[in-house]
Scaffold this active site. Structure first.
Site, PDB file in Angstrom:
ATOM      1  N   ASP A 148       0.826  -1.215   0.000  1.00  0.00           N
ATOM      2  CA  ASP A 148       0.000   0.000   0.000  1.00  0.00           C
ATOM      3  C   ASP A 148       0.863   1.270   0.000  1.00  0.00           C
ATOM      4  OD1 ASP A 148      -2.405   1.407   0.064  1.00  0.00           O
ATOM      5  OD2 ASP A 148      -3.246   0.243   1.707  1.00  0.00           O
ATOM      6  N   ASP A 203     -10.463   3.449  -3.506  1.00  0.00           N
ATOM      7  CA  ASP A 203     -11.103   2.198  -3.067  1.00  0.00           C
ATOM      8  C   ASP A 203     -12.513   2.007  -3.616  1.00  0.00           C
ATOM      9  OD1 ASP A 203      -8.824   2.004  -1.590  1.00  0.00           O
ATOM     10  OD2 ASP A 203      -9.836   1.721   0.339  1.00  0.00           O
TER      11      ASP A 203
HETATM   12  C1  GAL Z   1      -6.249   1.217   1.399  1.00  0.00           C
HETATM   13  C2  GAL Z   1      -6.368   0.203   0.273  1.00  0.00           C
HETATM   14  C3  GAL Z   1      -7.429  -0.790   0.643  1.00  0.00           C
HETATM   15  C4  GAL Z   1      -7.059  -1.460   1.944  1.00  0.00           C
HETATM   16  C5  GAL Z   1      -6.838  -0.413   3.040  1.00  0.00           C
HETATM   17  C6  GAL Z   1      -6.311  -1.027   4.304  1.00  0.00           C
HETATM   18  O1  GAL Z   1      -5.244   2.112   1.105  1.00  0.00           O
HETATM   19  O2  GAL Z   1      -6.659   0.855  -0.925  1.00  0.00           O
HETATM   20  O3  GAL Z   1      -7.599  -1.741  -0.384  1.00  0.00           O
HETATM   21  O4  GAL Z   1      -5.892  -2.230   1.757  1.00  0.00           O
HETATM   22  O5  GAL Z   1      -5.913   0.562   2.606  1.00  0.00           O
HETATM   23  O6  GAL Z   1      -6.029  -0.094   5.293  1.00  0.00           O
END
Ligand code: GAL
Length: 393
Positions: A148, A203
């Site tokens: 991430d 997301d």
């Molecule tokens: C976001 C990501 C999500 C999930 C989340 C977890 O940045 O896009 O898919 O992994 O973090 O905190």
């Protein structure tokens, strides 16, 4: 001779940069399950084991799903030597034991980390620990890493992801590398030889076209951002429009069918994001429709492109092996639409005019006509007609 030496040096260089055993990863878009969309931080080892059991029992493994990926919140701290530590309350047996369990079911195991100092849920990220973490993951038997982009400060995205890629290479275990920087620095332009897949957007949300105040969006809005990216996808490197929401309760079965169909048209990674231990029959049928999945997993690896845009009504086309085609007619609007398809035009524009095809409806599992005659039908609101054009020899 000089030419030969030059080619030889090129060959050595290429192999050094791109080790052989990583070459076969993700030749088709990865398929599996990820904990985030349904469970967020509410995860533990029993849940993951039950998910693995369910994937084997409910037909998903048989349909091609393979990776069980734990998203954010499995990690809690680092020890004095800098080793990453799993939350001992939620994962008392440790990650290695869990990976072993998943492997014993004939499945593969994935984890999540972050290129910055902290993950998005404020757990320790991998910044400064890339090589150490990669060695730890390899020793645990990790097969997939989602990486991430939270708390990255002034880090350069390409350099940060390259660093972790090199760390994974050095650790020596083939690990699918899933880049999650939300499309902010256009990873499709630089990530082809760095990751096996890269998120293209913010997301996904469990809705048709909602926009969340912190930035999450419904799947049709994500779809809008995929058009034009088709040129960057192919075997080993995929655009990732985010994990599936199918079965999470915010949409109707019809809407989930459309979402799943379009993800398969886009050659998207198919990471189920629902509770696969408890699914209705209709949701199970969507996630395990092998004919639809075969579009996603087609060996050509050609992502669909938007062929026609008529406002609420869109046509998407995907080239398949052996000169076959998949075509999706998507009704995004609130009213039913009547469509009339003149196959001559479509076959001419796709360069396939010499062929004749049967039309297979991939949700009805029925041949509904052929390309010799004009085709008329009605598509209800928020619905899709998904066809495979099967060649008549
Ligand atoms: C976001 C990501 C999500 C999930 C989340 C977890 O940045 O896009 O898919 O992994 O973090 O905190």
């Amino acid at each position: 001779m000089r030419k030969f030496i030059f080619i030889f040096i090129l060959f050595i260089g290429f192999n050094f940069l791109f080790p052989q055993k990583f070459k076969d990863l993700a030749k088709t878009p990865p398929m599996g399950w990820n904990s985030w969309n349904k469970f967020g931080c509410n995860i533990n080892e029993n849940l993951i084991k039950e998910i693995a059991d369910a994937m084997v029992k409910n037909g998903m493994k048989d349909a091609g799903y393979e990776y069980i990926v734990i998203d954010d919140c499995w990690q809690i701290a680092r020890d004095k030597q800098g080793n990453i530590i799993a939350d001992p309350k939620r994962f008392p047996s440790g990650i290695k034991a869990l990976a072993d369990y998943v492997h014993s079911k004939g499945l593969k195991f994935g984890l999540y980390s972050d290129a910055g100092t902290y993950t998005c849920q404020k757990r320790p990220g991998s910044r400064g620990y890339e090589y150490q973490d990669a060695r730890t993951y390899a020793s645990w038997g990790v097969d997939y890493l989602k990486y991430d982009w939270c708390s990255h400060g002034k880090q350069n995205s390409e350099a940060s992801y390259k660093l972790m890629r090199d760390a994974l290479y050095a650790a020596g275990r083939p690990i699918v590398f899933s880049i999650c920087e939300w499309g902010t620095t256009k990873p499709w332009l630089w990530a082809r030889d760095i990751g096996n897949l890269w998120r293209t957007t913010e997301d996904i949300q469990d809705c048709w076209d909602c926009i969340n105040d912190w930035g999450g969006i419904g799947w049709t809005l994500i779809l809008d951002k995929q058009s034009g990216l088709e040129q960057y996808a192919g075997p080993g490197h995929w655009n990732d429009p985010d994990m599936l929401e199918v079965g999470n309760g915010g949409m109707s079965d019809k809407e989930y069918r459309a979402h799943f169909s379009m993800w398969c048209m886009l050659s998207a990674p198919l990471m189920a994001g629902n509770d696969i231990r408890n699914m209705s029959e209709s949701i199970k049928k969507i996630l395990t429709n092998k004919e639809v999945i075969s579009l996603d997993q087609d060996p050509l690896g050609k992502q669909a492109y938007k062929y026609g845009d008529f406002g609420d009504y869109e046509i998407w086309v995907k080239f398949l092996k052996d000169d076959e085609l998949a075509i999706a007619f998507l009704n995004r609007g609130n009213r039913p639409i009547n469509i009339i398809v003149n196959w001559k035009n479509i076959l001419k524009k796709t360069g396939l005019r010499k062929n004749v095809y049967k039309l297979k409806d991939l949700w009805k599992h029925k041949i509904i006509g052929n390309t010799k005659s004009i085709f008329k039908t009605k598509i209800t609101s928020h619905d899709i007609l998904l066809l495979r054009l099967k060649k008549i020899p």
